[in-house]
Design an enzyme around this catalytic site. Structure first.
Site, PDB file in Angstrom:
ATOM      1  N   CYS A  87       0.830  -1.215   0.000  1.00 14.71           N
ATOM      2  CA  CYS A  87       0.000   0.000   0.000  1.00 14.71           C
ATOM      3  C   CYS A  87       0.865   1.266   0.000  1.00 14.71           C
ATOM      4  CB  CYS A  87      -0.903  -0.051   1.231  1.00 14.71           C
ATOM      5  SG  CYS A  87      -1.689   1.491   1.676  1.00 14.71           S
ATOM      6  N   CYS A 104       0.163   3.714   2.858  1.00 14.01           N
ATOM      7  CA  CYS A 104       0.666   3.130   4.110  1.00 14.01           C
ATOM      8  C   CYS A 104       2.153   3.442   4.268  1.00 14.01           C
ATOM      9  CB  CYS A 104       0.470   1.612   4.127  1.00 14.01           C
ATOM     10  SG  CYS A 104      -1.255   1.087   4.064  1.00 14.01           S
TER      11      CYS A 104
END
Length: 105
Positions: A30, A33
Protein backbone atom coordinates in the site's frame (compact mmCIF):
# COMPACT_ATOMS: atom_id res chain seq x y z
CA UNK A 1 8.96 2.95 17.94
CA UNK A 2 5.72 1.31 16.85
CA UNK A 3 6.10 -2.47 16.90
CA UNK A 4 4.37 -4.73 14.36
CA UNK A 5 2.21 -7.19 16.28
CA UNK A 6 0.36 -10.32 15.18
CA UNK A 7 -3.06 -11.70 16.05
CA UNK A 8 -1.78 -13.48 19.16
CA UNK A 9 -0.16 -10.35 20.59
CA UNK A 10 -3.15 -8.14 19.71
CA UNK A 11 -5.36 -9.42 22.55
CA UNK A 12 -2.70 -8.84 25.20
CA UNK A 13 -1.24 -5.56 23.93
CA UNK A 14 -4.42 -3.86 22.68
CA UNK A 15 -7.67 -5.44 23.88
CA UNK A 16 -6.47 -6.18 27.43
CA UNK A 17 -4.55 -2.93 27.99
CA UNK A 18 -5.65 0.01 30.12
CA UNK A 19 -5.07 3.45 28.64
CA UNK A 20 -4.80 4.62 25.04
CA UNK A 21 -3.46 2.34 22.30
CA UNK A 22 -3.22 3.39 18.64
CA UNK A 23 -3.10 0.68 15.97
CA UNK A 24 -2.08 1.34 12.37
CA UNK A 25 -3.60 -1.32 10.10
CA UNK A 26 -1.41 -1.42 6.98
CA UNK A 27 -0.29 -3.54 4.02
CA UNK A 28 3.22 -3.80 2.61
CA UNK A 29 1.92 -3.18 -0.95
CA UNK A 30 0.00 0.00 0.00
CA UNK A 31 1.50 3.32 -1.17
CA UNK A 32 -0.34 5.57 1.33
CA UNK A 33 0.67 3.13 4.11
CA UNK A 34 4.32 3.67 3.19
CA UNK A 35 3.77 7.44 3.37
CA UNK A 36 2.03 7.13 6.75
CA UNK A 37 4.77 4.92 8.26
CA UNK A 38 7.27 7.68 9.17
CA UNK A 39 4.46 10.01 10.30
CA UNK A 40 3.03 7.30 12.60
CA UNK A 41 6.54 6.63 13.96
CA UNK A 42 6.99 10.34 14.64
CA UNK A 43 3.76 10.57 16.62
CA UNK A 44 4.63 7.38 18.55
CA UNK A 45 8.03 8.85 19.51
CA UNK A 46 6.45 12.17 20.49
CA UNK A 47 3.83 10.46 22.71
CA UNK A 48 5.92 7.57 24.05
CA UNK A 49 4.86 8.08 27.69
CA UNK A 50 1.21 8.85 26.94
CA UNK A 51 -0.01 6.08 24.61
CA UNK A 52 1.06 2.76 23.08
CA UNK A 53 1.49 2.52 19.30
CA UNK A 54 1.37 -0.71 17.28
CA UNK A 55 1.09 -1.73 13.63
CA UNK A 56 -0.87 -4.68 12.22
CA UNK A 57 -0.17 -6.11 8.75
CA UNK A 58 -3.66 -6.92 7.42
CA UNK A 59 -2.31 -9.65 5.13
CA UNK A 60 -0.64 -11.51 8.01
CA UNK A 61 -3.38 -10.81 10.59
CA UNK A 62 -6.53 -10.88 8.47
CA UNK A 63 -8.68 -12.17 11.36
CA UNK A 64 -8.02 -9.02 13.40
CA UNK A 65 -8.57 -6.80 10.35
CA UNK A 66 -11.95 -8.49 9.71
CA UNK A 67 -12.95 -8.25 13.37
CA UNK A 68 -12.51 -4.47 13.28
CA UNK A 69 -14.00 -3.98 9.82
CA UNK A 70 -10.86 -2.74 8.10
CA UNK A 71 -12.06 -2.15 4.53
CA UNK A 72 -9.22 0.13 3.36
CA UNK A 73 -5.66 0.80 4.40
CA UNK A 74 -4.17 2.68 6.00
CA UNK A 75 -6.68 2.77 8.84
CA UNK A 76 -5.75 3.71 12.39
CA UNK A 77 -7.95 2.80 15.32
CA UNK A 78 -7.60 4.50 18.68
CA UNK A 79 -8.46 2.16 21.56
CA UNK A 80 -9.14 3.28 25.12
CA UNK A 81 -9.09 0.58 27.79
CA UNK A 82 -9.34 -2.07 25.08
CA UNK A 83 -12.37 -0.56 23.33
CA UNK A 84 -12.16 1.14 19.91
CA UNK A 85 -13.13 4.81 20.31
CA UNK A 86 -12.16 6.33 16.95
CA UNK A 87 -11.29 5.21 13.40
CA UNK A 88 -8.98 7.31 11.24
CA UNK A 89 -8.95 6.26 7.58
CA UNK A 90 -6.35 7.23 5.00
CA UNK A 91 -3.17 9.27 5.23
CA UNK A 92 -3.22 12.05 7.84
CA UNK A 93 -0.66 14.71 8.74
CA UNK A 94 1.23 14.25 12.02
CA UNK A 95 -0.58 17.15 13.74
CA UNK A 96 -4.01 15.64 12.99
CA UNK A 97 -3.08 12.22 14.36
CA UNK A 98 -1.52 13.77 17.44
CA UNK A 99 -4.62 15.91 18.08
CA UNK A 100 -6.96 12.91 17.71
CA UNK A 101 -4.89 10.79 20.13
CA UNK A 102 -4.61 13.59 22.69
CA UNK A 103 -8.41 13.93 22.70
CA UNK A 104 -8.64 10.43 24.23
CA UNK A 105 -5.89 10.73 26.86
Amino acid sequence: MAKIINSNEFVEKVENTKGVVVVDFFATWCGPCKMLGPVFEGVSNEMVDKAEFFKVDIDKSSRIAQKYGIAAVPTMIIFKDGVPVENLAGFMPRENISRKVKAHL
